[in-house]
Design an enzyme around this catalytic site. Structure first.
Site, PDB file in Angstrom:
ATOM      1  N   SER A 117      19.813  -8.009  -7.495  1.00 42.11           N
ATOM      2  CA  SER A 117      18.765  -8.142  -8.507  1.00 42.11           C
ATOM      3  C   SER A 117      19.024  -9.196  -9.583  1.00 42.11           C
ATOM      4  O   SER A 117      18.072  -9.859  -9.999  1.00 42.11           O
ATOM      5  CB  SER A 117      18.513  -6.796  -9.181  1.00 42.11           C
ATOM      6  OG  SER A 117      18.245  -5.794  -8.236  1.00 42.11           O
TER       7      SER A 117
ATOM      8  N   HIS B  59       3.861  -9.933  -9.412  1.00 43.22           N
ATOM      9  CA  HIS B  59       5.315 -10.098  -9.324  1.00 43.22           C
ATOM     10  C   HIS B  59       5.911  -9.004  -8.430  1.00 43.22           C
ATOM     11  O   HIS B  59       6.752  -9.261  -7.579  1.00 43.22           O
ATOM     12  CB  HIS B  59       5.927 -10.036 -10.719  1.00 43.22           C
ATOM     13  CG  HIS B  59       7.414  -9.852 -10.702  1.00 43.22           C
ATOM     14  ND1 HIS B  59       8.289 -10.846 -10.305  1.00 43.22           N
ATOM     15  CD2 HIS B  59       8.190  -8.781 -10.997  1.00 43.22           C
ATOM     16  CE1 HIS B  59       9.529 -10.383 -10.371  1.00 43.22           C
ATOM     17  NE2 HIS B  59       9.495  -9.145 -10.785  1.00 43.22           N
ATOM     18  N   SER B  60       5.456  -7.780  -8.637  1.00 43.85           N
ATOM     19  CA  SER B  60       5.935  -6.642  -7.854  1.00 43.85           C
ATOM     20  C   SER B  60       4.931  -5.523  -8.009  1.00 43.85           C
ATOM     21  O   SER B  60       3.908  -5.692  -8.683  1.00 43.85           O
ATOM     22  CB  SER B  60       7.304  -6.179  -8.355  1.00 43.85           C
ATOM     23  OG  SER B  60       7.159  -5.532  -9.608  1.00 43.85           O
TER      24      SER B  60
ATOM     25  N   GLU C 240       0.822  -1.208   0.000  1.00 44.35           N
ATOM     26  CA  GLU C 240       0.000   0.000   0.000  1.00 44.35           C
ATOM     27  C   GLU C 240       0.857   1.259   0.000  1.00 44.35           C
ATOM     28  O   GLU C 240       0.558   2.235  -0.675  1.00 44.35           O
ATOM     29  CB  GLU C 240      -0.887   0.035   1.259  1.00 44.35           C
ATOM     30  CG  GLU C 240      -2.341  -0.285   1.050  1.00 44.35           C
ATOM     31  CD  GLU C 240      -2.911   0.184  -0.259  1.00 44.35           C
ATOM     32  OE1 GLU C 240      -3.105   1.411  -0.440  1.00 44.35           O
ATOM     33  OE2 GLU C 240      -3.144  -0.665  -1.143  1.00 44.35           O
TER      34      GLU C 240
END
Lengths: 347, 450
Positions: B212, B341-342, B126
């Protein structure tokens, strides 16, 4: 005559000065370009050896401050450095393709028998694995010395080197690092190596902050610089000029010693021109400096850069301030080669 | 020049005191005796000795019999490697001998960690939507894989993760404040604010900082396991990755190295059905990741990732044997990625809401464990209400604290590139400060630590 000329064409690839000897060329019925030689050239076909090098190795004087010395060629000086390391650091391990039997360039001969198969071992044929494994071993607390069989094959490991090894400390906020990793690879032209056994990829890595890139010019430098790379708390890539493995012989100290990284060495002082080179090309430039002095009366200051990244900007700039002129010579491709970085910084 | 001289002096000092004494940052080495551990192949089968007198294959490359009928091996993807589970979807134990019979406190802790993670995920997701943090990745649906495996390890086992293993860190005790600090990139972040959110790391909790690039951690985990093996420290390494990352070349390298070099390592694959938008039928054609293990000579198992006890049992046994036998284990935990996913992804673009709802409502690790706890009388509506309120309060308080913190000092952009500061970087830093001094009205220096 055609046959002799054809033989000469093949030999001229590794000769000293092929370009200046070509006065004319002719095509025969087979479409092969033959070199036609004029009497004035210095070619002597009868004494021409197949592997005549393009340079003469200039050995360093015998060092006196590191204790007793022994005659060693470059690969033996590397073995000596690795031997010293395995002896003093119980966590040190050496791995890569074919290192167990001694290595394709004999750099690890005798080490497995002396220190054990858990410390000197072969890995599967996978450069990204070798470097990745090396990073992990360093993170796990070992002094990891990884061998890539030829610098030409380092590219599969490029991601691990650039995205992982170089950034390990920075991205973790110094919680983790792989400073105990050293990668060694044979580097540079050897005469018959062609595209894939002759490359000098230092420029690709120069663009990567977080790693160090080092190239020695001879056995004494090789041992001292390799030990410095191993001691250095940053991941280092150590390129070993393969043509010097046998050709370069010097009196090398048997005890360990360090030659500092990021310090260029002024090999001879001069006043008219600064010449910068690294690796094999240092010897070419020493000869060039002698020729320039003799034939043109030009006094060259010859600098061996030694560490490509981070490079010794101060020494080079100080020299150019003195001489006013800079010449950089390297084996790698010109565009984007490391000479471009040096010259633009000096400007 | 002065910096270099100091570096040289330090290096000369290194040699005087002994190579290894200073270098080590993990501080394990100086006190440890390096025993000559017997290095021999434990689990793997050996070739038969060469004997040219018999009419059997003598090839060094494989140990097998001859066959004189041409037949291709058909890969079995319809009826693949079976999935080990302990509880059914209603949280009932299927075979009582497989029940790990963990104590009430342990199981309650599992539940609270999974739900705390879930609550933190909701709030931080959020907060990204509200522009408070730049990016976030949730762990919805995979909490069981994190907590079950983390609980089965020793606290000093080394963890290499991919990016969807926050529950492992949470289980080990990483405080909410530090999760938030990393996501907010504030001055408390252990990573000094340098990485995108969810790239956590902790030295104290033996969780290697996330990066990453995918699958780079697999060969690294093999190397770390090898180093730990040589230390004789009874430590294992676990390496998490997704089924998508398993397609990377580094995954193949990691598996092969771990097997050939006999590393005490658990490869833990979270097969959650998707790699961003790419479903598994576009990721591989074989029987998932578990089926690749035997190809490398590796012990392998497939487990129900939504069954925290199955994950726990498999990881516990794999860990015990990996260290005892010096060989890697591959665990493929089947699960489902309930979230996107993100925050940069909207998964309704490539999968149906019905599919997601099934997993959320009918096969969720948290609800399955809750059914188990309820059946044992360890949890009820009241406890659930109270815990939801408390966990939300904990997360919100940490969240508010993190928001108010300053960002890291700008000098930290330039440190840790190398261990030592570098003249080139020093110059860049000075140049930056001159620029900021000159144009200070354009730079929000008040937001940054002094």
């Amino acid at each position: 005559m055609a046959a002799a000329a054809a033989r000469l064409l093949l030999r001229s690839v590794s000769s000293k000065d092929p370009v200046t000897n070509i006065h004319a060329s002719l095509h025969n019925s087979f479409g092969v370009t033959l070199l036609k030689l004029f009497p004035s050239c210095t070619f002597k076909p009868k004494t021409q050896k197949r592997h005549a090098a393009h340079f003469t190795f200039h050995p360093d004087p015998v060092p006196t401050k590191y204790g007793s010395t022994m005659k060693m060629n470059l690969f033996q000086s590397v073995t000596s450095a690795l031997d010293n390391t395995l002896s003093s650091d119980p966590t040190a391990v050496i791995f890569g393709e074919d290192v167990a039997f001694g290595g394709v360039f004999r750099c690890t001969v005798g080490l497995r028998d002396k220190y054990g198969k858990d410390r000197v071992f072969n890995t599967p044929l996978c450069e990204q694995g070798i470097v990745g494994f090396g990073i992990g071993a360093a993170v796990g607390g070992a002094t990891a010395i990884a061998e890539i069989q030829f610098a030409d094959y380092i590219f599969p490991a490029f991601d691990q080197i650039v995205n992982e090894a170089a950034k390990y400390r920075y991205r973790s906020g110094n919680l983790y690092d792989c400073g105990n990793l050293t990668i060694r690879a044979p580097w540079g032209c050897v005469g018959h190596g062609s595209l894939y056994h002759s490359q000098s990829p230092e420029a690709f890595f120069a663009h990567c902050p977080g790693i160090k890139v080092v190239v020695p010019r001879g056995p004494i430098q090789a041992k001292g610089l390799l030990l410095s790379c191993i001691a250095d708390r940053n991941p280092c890539i150590f390129f070993e000029p393969k043509i010097l493995y046998r050709a370069a012989v010097e009196q090398v100290p048997t005890e360990p010693y360090l030659i500092p990284l990021s310090q260029a060495e002024v090999l001879q002082e001069g006043s008219d021109l600064t010449v910068v080179a690294w690796g094999t090309q240092v010897h070419v430039m020493r000869e060039v400096a002698a020729m320039a002095q003799e034939k043109l009366g030009v006094s060259c200051e010859v600098i061996d850069l030694q560490t490509i990244l981070p490079w010794d900007i101060e020494t080079v700039c100080k020299s150019v301030v003195k001489t006013g002129r800079l010449l950089i010579s390297h084996e790698a491709p010109v565009t984007g080669g490391f000479a471009a970085e040096i010259s633009s910084t000096v400007q | 020049m002065i910096l270099k001289m100091a570096a040289v002096r330090r290096m000369m000092k290194l040699y005087g005191l002994g190579f290894h004494a200073i270098r080590q940052q993990t501080s394990l080495r100086a006190s440890r005796v390096h025993q000559q551990r017997a290095f021999h192949v434990n689990g793997a089968q050996r070739q038969q000795p060469f004997d040219s007198s018999v009419e059997k294959p003598q090839f060094p490359g494989a140990s097998a019999e001859f066959v004189d009928q041409l037949e291709f091996i058909k890969p079995n993807v319809i009826s693949g490697i079976p999935i080990y589970r302990v509880m059914d979807r209603q949280g009932q134990i299927i075979r009582p001998t497989e029940d790990p019979q963990l104590s009430k406190d342990t199981v309650l802790n599992f539940y609270q960690k999974m739900t705390l993670l879930n609550t933190m995920d909701r709030i931080l997701y959020e907060s990204q939507r509200q522009g408070r943090i730049s990016f976030y990745m949730t762990n919805y649906g995979e909490e069981g894989t994190h907590i079950g495996s983390a609980a089965a390890l020793n606290p000093n086992d080394l963890v290499f993760g991919q990016y969807r293993e926050a529950g492992v860190l949470m289980f080990r005790g990483f405080p909410l404040d530090l999760f938030m600090a990393q996501c907010y990139a504030n001055a408390d972040d252990l990573g000094k604010g340098r990485q995108m959110p969810v790239h956590y790391g902790s030295r104290d909790l033996n969780f290697v900082t996330i990066s990453s690039p995918l699958a780079t951690q697999l060969p690294q985990a093999a190397g770390a396991a090898y180093a730990l093996k040589r230390e004789n420290s009874n430590r294992a390494v676990i390496c998490y990755f997704g089924e998508g990352a398993a397609s990377e070349g580094d995954a193949h390298a990691g598996f092969n190295f771990a097997a050939t070099l006999e590393c005490p390592l658990i490869f833990f694959c979270r097969n959650n059905g998707y790699a961003i938008s790419t479903p598994t039928n576009e990721q591989y054609r074989g029987d998932g990741i578990a089926a690749r293990g035997p190809g490398y000579g590796m012990m392998s198992i497939r487990v129900d990732g939504n069954d925290v006890f199955a994950v726990y049992n498999a990881t516990k046994e794999a860990r015990r044997r990996a260290v005892a036998e010096n060989q890697p284990f591959l665990i493929e935990a089947m699960t489902y990625r309930i979230g996107h996913h993100s925050t940069s992804d909207d998964s309704s673009a490539y999968r149906s809401v019905d599919e997601v709802n099934y997993w959320d409502k009918q096969d969720h690790p948290i609800s399955r464990l809750r059914h188990y706890m309820t059946a044992h009388g360890w949890w009820g509506e009241d406890e659930e209400r109270a815990w939801r309120k408390q966990s939300r309060k904990l997360v919100m308080e940490a969240f508010e604290r993190a928001e108010r913190r300053l960002k890291p000092h700008p000098d930290l952009m330039f440190t840790d590139v190398y261990e030592e500061m570098n003249p080139g970087l020093q110059k860049q830093k000075e140049s930056m400060w001159r620029h900021i001094q000159q144009y200070k009205e354009h730079y929000p220096l008040d937001l940054y630590d002094k």
